[in-house]
Write a protein that holds these residues in place. Structure first.
Motif, mmCIF file in Angstrom:
data_model
loop_
_atom_site.group_PDB
_atom_site.id
_atom_site.type_symbol
_atom_site.label_atom_id
_atom_site.label_comp_id
_atom_site.label_asym_id
_atom_site.label_seq_id
_atom_site.Cartn_x
_atom_site.Cartn_y
_atom_site.Cartn_z
ATOM 1 N N GLN A 154 34.983 30.690 30.572
ATOM 2 C CA GLN A 154 34.080 31.809 30.800
ATOM 3 C C GLN A 154 33.687 31.853 32.278
ATOM 4 N N LEU A 155 33.779 33.056 32.873
ATOM 5 C CA LEU A 155 33.458 33.239 34.284
ATOM 6 C C LEU A 155 32.588 34.483 34.429
ATOM 7 N N TYR A 156 31.361 34.278 34.933
ATOM 8 C CA TYR A 156 30.418 35.367 35.159
ATOM 9 C C TYR A 156 30.186 35.522 36.665
ATOM 10 N N LEU A 157 30.504 36.713 37.177
ATOM 11 C CA LEU A 157 30.276 37.037 38.588
ATOM 12 C C LEU A 157 29.576 38.393 38.679
ATOM 13 N N ILE A 158 28.534 38.575 37.907
ATOM 14 C CA ILE A 158 27.828 39.849 37.815
ATOM 15 C C ILE A 158 26.983 40.072 39.063
ATOM 16 N N ASN A 159 27.057 41.285 39.616
ATOM 17 C CA ASN A 159 26.192 41.688 40.730
ATOM 18 C C ASN A 159 26.244 40.689 41.881
ATOM 19 N N ASN A 160 27.446 40.459 42.388
ATOM 20 C CA ASN A 160 27.639 39.520 43.498
ATOM 21 C C ASN A 160 28.050 40.202 44.796
ATOM 22 N N SER A 161 28.091 41.519 44.834
ATOM 23 C CA SER A 161 28.539 42.266 46.023
ATOM 24 C C SER A 161 29.978 41.933 46.403
ATOM 25 N N LEU A 162 30.759 41.481 45.452
ATOM 26 C CA LEU A 162 32.165 41.196 45.717
ATOM 27 C C LEU A 162 32.923 42.508 45.934
ATOM 28 N N SER A 163 33.892 42.480 46.838
ATOM 29 C CA SER A 163 34.591 43.714 47.201
ATOM 30 C C SER A 163 36.095 43.457 47.283
ATOM 31 N N GLY A 164 36.810 44.528 47.656
ATOM 32 C CA GLY A 164 38.256 44.413 47.785
ATOM 33 C C GLY A 164 38.963 44.582 46.455
ATOM 34 N N PRO A 165 40.253 44.353 46.421
ATOM 35 C CA PRO A 165 41.011 44.488 45.171
ATOM 36 C C PRO A 165 40.795 43.279 44.262
ATOM 37 N N LEU A 166 41.152 43.467 43.009
ATOM 38 C CA LEU A 166 41.068 42.375 42.040
ATOM 39 C C LEU A 166 42.385 41.608 42.057
ATOM 40 N N LYS A 167 42.404 40.501 42.795
ATOM 41 C CA LYS A 167 43.616 39.694 42.919
ATOM 42 C C LYS A 167 43.565 38.553 41.918
ATOM 43 N N LEU A 168 44.458 38.604 40.960
ATOM 44 C CA LEU A 168 44.512 37.583 39.921
ATOM 45 C C LEU A 168 45.516 36.505 40.312
ATOM 46 N N PRO A 169 45.411 35.310 39.716
ATOM 47 C CA PRO A 169 46.357 34.228 40.049
ATOM 48 C C PRO A 169 47.777 34.610 39.645
ATOM 49 N N ILE A 170 48.723 34.004 40.326
ATOM 50 C CA ILE A 170 50.123 34.333 40.087
ATOM 51 C C ILE A 170 50.552 33.938 38.679
ATOM 52 N N HIS A 171 50.084 32.777 38.241
ATOM 53 C CA HIS A 171 50.484 32.282 36.926
ATOM 54 C C HIS A 171 49.438 32.675 35.886
ATOM 55 N N SER A 172 49.860 32.871 34.681
ATOM 56 C CA SER A 172 48.964 33.256 33.594
ATOM 57 C C SER A 172 47.945 32.160 33.325
ATOM 58 N N HIS A 173 46.690 32.597 33.097
ATOM 59 C CA HIS A 173 45.630 31.649 32.750
ATOM 60 C C HIS A 173 45.464 31.692 31.241
ATOM 61 N N MET A 174 45.731 30.584 30.592
ATOM 62 C CA MET A 174 45.857 30.559 29.142
ATOM 63 C C MET A 174 44.568 30.195 28.415
ATOM 64 N N ASN A 175 43.467 29.940 29.143
ATOM 65 C CA ASN A 175 42.230 29.534 28.478
ATOM 66 C C ASN A 175 41.061 30.474 28.726
ATOM 67 N N LEU A 176 41.154 31.338 29.719
ATOM 68 C CA LEU A 176 40.029 32.215 30.044
ATOM 69 C C LEU A 176 39.824 33.235 28.921
ATOM 70 N N SER A 177 38.653 33.161 28.285
ATOM 71 C CA SER A 177 38.353 34.073 27.180
ATOM 72 C C SER A 177 37.319 35.127 27.563
ATOM 73 N N LEU A 178 36.539 34.878 28.606
ATOM 74 C CA LEU A 178 35.507 35.840 29.012
ATOM 75 C C LEU A 178 35.503 35.982 30.519
ATOM 76 N N LEU A 179 35.559 37.230 30.997
ATOM 77 C CA LEU A 179 35.474 37.534 32.420
ATOM 78 C C LEU A 179 34.526 38.714 32.595
ATOM 79 N N ASP A 180 33.449 38.498 33.342
ATOM 80 C CA ASP A 180 32.458 39.551 33.589
ATOM 81 C C ASP A 180 32.274 39.700 35.093
ATOM 82 N N ILE A 181 32.819 40.784 35.659
ATOM 83 C CA ILE A 181 32.704 41.062 37.100
ATOM 84 C C ILE A 181 31.991 42.402 37.301
ATOM 85 N N SER A 182 31.089 42.736 36.408
ATOM 86 C CA SER A 182 30.403 44.026 36.450
ATOM 87 C C SER A 182 29.459 44.115 37.644
ATOM 88 N N ASP A 183 29.190 45.360 38.057
ATOM 89 C CA ASP A 183 28.231 45.661 39.126
ATOM 90 C C ASP A 183 28.584 44.973 40.435
#
Length: 795
Positions: A301-330
């Motif tokens: 689980q990775l929460y990055l809510i309201n962090n002023s993050l910018s730019g494109p959404l660059k994901l890792p090259i290889h598939s991540h097989m355990n990540l079940s929750l991703l919250d990058i809202s706001d």
């Protein structure tokens, strides 16, 4: 039963005889007496419970005698008195049998603070939990808790403790878990006694006033630390220490809500066992940390809510097989959503990307996420059509939220595999076409929101799934009759069809469904308001404004916002509801709708008198009957509307006096009776009525008193008007006087100019130069334009 090992006695009214009889169970090891009344009882001195190791008294009422009798239990290791009502303290001394106690739980019990000084006698205590015990102020641990050398778990969270952490906490070198959350502790963690507790594995300090360095440098020597949680403290950046190597390998990290501005902490680059990370509500101002996923293949689980993050959404090259929750809202992410997102993150069950600047189309690879249950892409700039693969492959999808984008095209032609879909919100887009018939087959669908689109055509017949509770179709181009569209909707609570082109009568079956919110405004409905609405005893909002309704207002209309009643019936909406009050339109969130109710019948052709029974709606907040053809008087019963905030009766044919009792409506913020035939005096300008201006009463010729300019005191006949006065009153003047005044003024101006030119040579020269220039300009103007005028036959 001599071999009985465990005995459960729940909600028991105990007695001394019963406790004495327990002595027969010489092999009893576990005794539950939860929820029991044990006041006035005690264990007998010769109870023979020599093997009792665990005693649970959670939720029981315990007296002082019972507490003292605990000393006859020599083998007791665990004592749990959570949510327990007892008076006095647990009397413990060095010779007590309770010195063998290993675990003591007093959570949410009313504990005397003097108990703390007795705890030092529990020399073998390893776990002490006093969560929510009502402790307040600065806690003193020197003579109590800090003497417990073997203590491994200490929980004093959810109290009202304040000040700095006691320095004697550093003596608890065996401490492995420390729970300090939700108190009012202050100070810099770097100079606290926590730095010396190197055996800590679990540290929770959320909801305090601590100052915590983003580098976590005070804990770099805590090689066993696995869990660090800090929500709502102040996170700051250190000038040094960022590049030190930490000895810990965290599994769970929460550093959210601190307002930190800067880069991701450097120690994160060396963490490889993280499973849960929450860095929300900090201002990182960087791009997406794909390296965090690459370095932590166990991350779930990775929460990055309201962090002023910018730019494109660059994901890792290889598939991540355990990540079940991703919250990058706001955040401020832009560009396309990675087309291969479904391939890179195939195990996602929860994805929240709302409130960013993503553009382009929705990737069809979302269909590869067979475990996806929640998808929120709302409040972005997405365009194009909704991919069919999204609904075909996402067999586990329960919530689909795509609102506030620029999506086009028709709604999916079919949803063959999304049988578990509970919420579908695609509002505020540019979708077109008709409402598909397959919606009636969505057996799990509870909320359907397609409002603010370009959906046209008639409403389907009987397209209501059995569990459907909310239908939001406002601000579309729907047309035709309601017919039997919602005839058999046993669970429907919200029906919003406002701002469409629906015609005909409001059907009678409207009273057969358990509606709490009915919004049909801005359509072309006609006929009378169906009397069947009176059957709906759970109604909170009724909006039938801007239609062609006629007839009388039903005297039996109901409108309630009783919080407890509605909470028990569970009829509150989950989506916001738009309603007009205080002359403005608002979106009311579900939490507010708990307490809100209103009726808007404005802008129709309703006639007859206002039913006095409407005054019985004592919980109503808004009542708008304006722009109709209502007659008669304002009911005095309206003085019972003690919760009302907006009352609009303007633009009708009401007559008579304004009831003076209305001045008792102390919550009233908007009051309007303008443009009626009301008479007599305006209400006394007291309380809320002192704030209403002339616009609330204008258009009533027989109404007088402040704030109107017409006074109620001038009751004597006016004196006769002389001809001269009448002319003045009508705006005329004596023309002879005007001509004489004009000639005299003109002569005086000429004499003044002549005197100035005679006295001042400079101004005289300037005057003659001006006359000469003007004559020259006139001459050349005529020379240039006479040929042109001759050309058009005007010379």
């Amino acid at each position: 039963m001599k071999n009985l090992r465990a005995l459960y006695l729940v909600t028991m009214k105990g007695s001394s005889m019963l406790l004495q009889s327990l002595g027969a169970f010489t092999n009893l090891e576990i005794l539950y007496m939860s929820g029991s009344d044990l006041k006035g009882t005690r264990f007998a001195q010769y109870s023979n419970l020599i093997n009792l190791r665990e005693l649970y008294l959670d939720g029981s009422s315990v007296g002082r005698n019972f507490l003292q009798s605990l000393e006859v239990l020599p083998s007791l290791k665990i004592l749990s008195m959570r949510n327990c009502g007892f008076s006095g303290i647990i009397p413990v001394n060095q010779d007590s049998n309770l010195t063998n106690l290993r675990e003591l739980y007093l959570d949410y019990s009313s504990v005397d603070e003097n108990l703390l000084q007795y705890l030092k006698a529990l020399s073998s205590l390893e776990t002490l939990s006093m969560q929510g015990c009502g402790f307040s102020g600065i806690i003193t641990m020197n003579q109590g808790i800090c003497k417990l050398k073997h203590l491994q778990i200490l929980d004093i969270s959810y109290n009202d403790l304040s000040g700095n952490l006691p320095l004697c906490l550093a003596n608890l070198t065996s401490l492995q878990q420390l729970h300090l959350s939700f108190n009012h502790f202050i100070g810099n963690i770097s100079s606290s006694p926590l730095e010396g507790l190197t055996n800590l594995e679990y540290l929770s300090v959320s909801g305090n006033l601590f100052q915590i360095p983003i580098s976590l440098s005070p804990f770099f020597n805590h090689s066993k630390l696995k869990y660090m949680e800090s929500r709502g403290n102040k996170i700051f950046a250190e000038t040094d220490g960022q590049y030190l190597n930490s000895r810990f390998q965290l599994e769970r990290l929460v550093l959210s809500g601190g307002g930190y501005c800067g880069a991701f902490p450097k120690f994160l680059y060396h963490q490889h066992n993280l499973q849960f990370v929450d860095l929300s509500h900090n201002q990182m101002r960087e791009g997406f940390p794909s390296w965090l996923l690459q370095n932590n293949t166990k991350l779930e689980q990775l929460y990055l809510i309201n962090n002023s993050l910018s730019g494109p959404l660059k994901l890792p090259i290889h598939s991540h097989m355990n990540l079940s929750l991703l919250d990058i809202s706001d955040n401020f992410f832009q560009g396309y959503i990675t087309p291969e997102i479904g391939t890179y993150l195939p195990k996602l069950s929860h994805l929240n990307m709302l409130g960013n600047g993503f553009s382009g189309s929705i990737p069809s690879s979302f269909g590869n996420m067979s475990l996806l249950r929640y998808l929120d892409l709302s409040n972005n700039r997405l365009s194009g059509t909704i991919p069919e693969d999204l609904t075909i492959g996402c067999v586990s999808l329960r919530e689909l939220i795509l609102s506030n984008n620029s999506l086009q095209g028709q709604i999916f032609s079919e949803i063959s595999n999304c049988h578990n879909l509970r919420i579908m919100d695609i509002s505020y887009n540019h979708l077109s076409g008709k409402i598909p018939n397959w919606i009636r087959n969505m057996s799990s669908l509870q909320i359907l929101d397609l409002s603010q689109n370009r959906i046209s055509g008639n409403l389907p017949s009987n397209f209501c799934p059995i569990d459907l509770t909310e239908v939001h179709l406002s601000k579309n181009m729907l047309q035709g009759l309601l017919k039997d569209s919602f005839y058999n909707c046993p669970s429907l609570v919200v029906l919003d069809l406002s701002h469409n082109n629906l015609i005909g009568r409001i059907p009678k079956w409207i009273g057969e469904i358990p509606l709490g919110y009915i919004l049909l405004s801005h359509n072309h409905f006609e006929g009378e308001i169906p009397i069947q609405l009176c059957k709906l005893d759970k109604l909170s909002l009724i909006d039938l404004s801007y239609n062609n309704l006629s007839g009388h207002i039903p005297h039996c209309l109901r409108c309630s916002s009783n919080y407890w009643y509605r909470q028990q019936e569970d009829i509150q909406p989950e989506q916001p509801v738009e309603f007009t009050t205080k002359n403005s339109s608002y979106f009311y969130q579900p939490s507010i709708l708990h307490y809100f109710s209103g009726i808007d019948l404005s802008c129709n052709n309703l006639a007859g008198e206002i039913p006095p029974e409407l005054g019985n709606l004592n919980m109503i907040k808004v009542l708008n009957l304006s722009h109709n053809k209502l007659i008669g008087a304002i009911p005095p019963t309206f003085s019972n509307l003690r919760q009302i905030e907006s009352l609009d009766l303007s633009y009708n044919n009401l007559e008579g006096k304004i009831p003076p009792q209305l001045t008792q409506l102390y919550s009233l913020a908007v009051f309007n009776v303008a443009h009626n035939n009301l008479s007599s005096k305006t209400p006394e300008r007291v309380a809320q009525f002192a704030t209403f201006d002339q616009s609330s009463y204008e258009g009533n010729p027989l109404l007088c008193g402040l704030p109107l300019p017409k006074s109620c005191n001038n009751t004597s006949p006016s004196p006769p008007v002389t001809p001269t006065e009448e002319k003045e009153d009508n705006g005329f003047m004596d023309m002879g006087v005007f001509y004489v005044s004009f000639v005299v003024s003109y002569i005086m101006v000429l004499l003044a100019i002549a005197a100035v030119l005679y006295i001042n040579p400079y101004w005289r020269r300037r005057w003659f130069y001006f006359i000469e220039t003007s004559l020259t300009n006139c001459y050349y103007f005529l020379v240039d334009n006479i040929p042109l005028l001759s050309k058009f036959g005007l010379s």
